[in-house]
Design an enzyme around this catalytic site. Structure first.
Site: not given
Ligand code: PLP
Length: 422
Positions: A232-233, A128, A382, A207
């Site tokens: 939140y997912k 990400f 997606r 992650d």
């Molecule tokens: C794989 C992944 N890592 C990190 C994040 C970032 O999360 P945050 O905005 O809570 O820092 C996301 C957000 O969608 C994500 O999908």
């Protein structure tokens, strides 16, 4: 899986689904809306709405400051201990705090400091982007000349597992990857890569944002060092709900939180002027937890614990195979490509479909046909499968609507300008 493409078959699969009744445990205000974005923002569990009312009116409204001694203070650990059960960790190895990005920053800096003579960090280009930015920021802050190596995926779908293993050496401090890749849904073999990292003396940080609540994770089984993830997912914690972090028990006293604050201080109400880290994971707290959001994570986690990750994964695999079967029969002839792994064991719970008109098709789905997927550049529509509330009929309907958009060229009215959030 051999499938039929008629709607009656989807209904048969729903009738046969042992988890189907969990859909009733969520707030569904528009029964016609097909929601396939639980991989970005999970639906609202009905129990969360009830809990929110109680939390705000009684715990905050009535109990006021007394709430801290009536459960709020220990909430980061208590909710963390429940999440631990979903990801194969011990209860005292997971804590809820801050955002995923901030937790990553804390763990990366702590890990690099603990690996002081090793200067390389390995990741991949499926990670990400926020994770990459955090790594770049941590390197910049430390100012010690760490190098970040972003190993490319061979095809934009599969992770470069063999390449990563080949690049591990005595200079590598840390390997950090998304366990499930946010675009393609590729899932790494955590145990294998963690073992390879350890063999070279590196630490492994995972992650879990697109894994937790969607695919089985066994952090202890893999002997993973560090992990972070969103709530939140698939955990259905609510927009901007705080994230979690995991540190294997034997590493906890060795690592130091770089953002030292009073919530991570030993005996914090002594209000001493010198920072001394609290024992265990609490040292990775910094400031006052966002209690309302944090406690609203719990009902969603409880639903997953009740359903059981084995059953959730089994349904997710069945639904993904069904969607891929429909894609092959009905969408591939219209120019849609499968941008997710074909191998179910290497795939998470979302499927990315590519199309040259991907963004315009996505806009038509959302604005004209009452479907909510999301879109990731350059051409990925997606489709997130959240087994607790996604039905086989939802999947069938979205495929039929995708067909209609292309056959009737409904996408042509859109210019292709992307909204701010896709
Ligand atoms: C794989 C992944 N890592 C990190 C994040 C970032 O999360 P945050 O905005 O809570 O820092 C996301 C957000 O969608 C994500 O999908």
């Amino acid at each position: 899986m051999t499938i039929r493409t008629d709607a009656a078959y989807a209904d048969e699969l729903d009738a046969d689904d042992p988890l189907a009744h969990f859909r009733e445990r969520f707030v569904v205000t528009d029964p016609d809306l097909i929601y396939l974005d639980g991989n970005s923002l999970g639906r609202l569990p009905a129990a969360t709405a009830t809990r929110a009312d109680e939390l705000v009116r009684r715990e905050w409204g009535d109990r006021l400051i007394r709430g801290w001694n009536e459960g709020w203070f220990v909430a980061p650990e208590q909710v963390g201990a429940k999440i631990a059960r979903l990801i194969g960790a011990r209860p005292d190895e997971v804590i809820v705090a801050d955002s995923t990005s901030v937790n990553l920053f804390k763990l990366v800096v702590a890990a690099l400091r603990a690996q002081d003579r090793r200067m390389r960090i390995l990741t991949d280009d499926l990670n990400f982007p926020s994770d990459i930015y955090v790594l770049q920021g941590a390197i910049d802050l430390l100012g010690q000349g760490h190098e970040l190596e972003i190993v490319p995926s061979p095809d934009g779908i599969y992770g470069p597992a063999a390449d990563l293993r080949a690049r591990l050496d005595e200079r590598t401090a840390l390997v950090t990857l998304s366990h499930t890749a946010f675009k393609s849904g590729y899932v790494y073999d955590m145990a294998e890569l963690t073992a390879a990292a350890h063999a070279s003396g590196a630490l492994a940080l995972w992650d879990l944002s697109h894994s937790v609540g969607a695919v089985p994770v066994d952090l202890n089984g893999a002997n993973a060092d560090l992990a972070i993830g969103c709530t939140y997912k698939y955990l259905n914690g609510g927009p901007g709900a705080p994230a979690f972090l995991y540190i294997r028990r034997d590493l906890q006293e060795r690592l130091q939180n770089p953002i030292t604050g009073w919530m991570g201080q030993k005996d914090l109400f002594q209000l001493a002027l010198n920072y001394q880290p609290a024992a265990g994971l609490r040292r990775f707290l910094t400031g006052t937890p966002s209690i309302v959001s944090l406690l609203l994570v719990e009902p969603g986690v409880d639903l997953l614990l009740e359903a059981g990750m084995t059953r959730v994964r089994a349904k997710s695999m069945r639904q993904s195979e069904y969607l891929i079967g429909l894609w092959e029969a009905l969408l591939a002839p219209l120019g849609f490509t499968l941008n997710s792994p074909r191998d179910a064991h290497r795939r998470g719970s979302h499927i990315s479909l590519g199309h040259v008109e991907g963004l315009r098709i996505d806009l038509a789905l959302i604005n004209d046909l009452n479907v909510l997927p999301d879109f990731r550049t350059p051409d990925n529509i997606r489709l997130g499968i959240a087994p607790l509330y996604t039905s086989f009929r939802d999947i069938h309907t979205v495929v039929m609507r995708l067909r209609r958009i292309v056959e009737e060229r409904l996408y042509e009215k859109y210019s292709g300008a992307a909204p701010v959030v896709t």
